[in-house]
Design a protein around this motif. Structure first.
Motif, PDB file in Angstrom:
ATOM      1  N   VAL A  34       0.867  -1.175   0.000  1.00 39.86           N
ATOM      2  CA  VAL A  34       0.000   0.000   0.000  1.00 39.86           C
ATOM      3  C   VAL A  34       0.904   1.225   0.000  1.00 39.86           C
ATOM      4  CG1 VAL A  34      -1.748   1.283   1.271  1.00 39.86           C
ATOM      5  CG2 VAL A  34      -1.805  -1.212   1.266  1.00 39.86           C
ATOM      6  N   ASP A  36       0.816   4.926   0.360  1.00 42.24           N
ATOM      7  CA  ASP A  36      -0.047   5.996   0.831  1.00 42.24           C
ATOM      8  C   ASP A  36       0.824   7.122   1.371  1.00 42.24           C
ATOM      9  OD1 ASP A  36      -1.969   7.627   1.914  1.00 42.24           O
ATOM     10  OD2 ASP A  36      -2.449   6.269   3.556  1.00 42.24           O
ATOM     11  N   SER A  41      -3.806   5.076   5.208  1.00 42.99           N
ATOM     12  CA  SER A  41      -4.270   3.714   4.936  1.00 42.99           C
ATOM     13  C   SER A  41      -3.661   2.740   5.928  1.00 42.99           C
ATOM     14  CB  SER A  41      -3.884   3.288   3.525  1.00 42.99           C
ATOM     15  OG  SER A  41      -4.493   4.133   2.583  1.00 42.99           O
TER      16      SER A  41
END
Length: 61
Positions: A34, A36, A41
């Motif tokens: 992820v 971010d 997040s």
């Protein structure tokens, strides 16, 4: 893709769908990254590992 493809493309789509189902059920391990930039997040799971942010220049490879 499964609804409109045919031949080898359809066969590959079914293989990918089966693999994703194995990952979702925990039968095949995978790494989810992820990215971010704002840090909003999160993956909430007891086995989640946090790593250092990936520099922007290295993300585009």
């Amino acid at each position: 893709m499964i609804t409109w493809s045919e031949g080898e493309e359809l066969e590959r789509a079914h293989e990918l769908k089966a693999r994703i189902e194995d990952m979702r059920s925990g039968n095949e391990p995978f790494v989810l990254i992820v990215q971010d930039e704002d840090g909003n997040s999160a993956i909430i799971h007891p086995n989640t590992q946090k790593s250092a942010p990936i520099p922007y220049e290295d993300r585009m490879e």
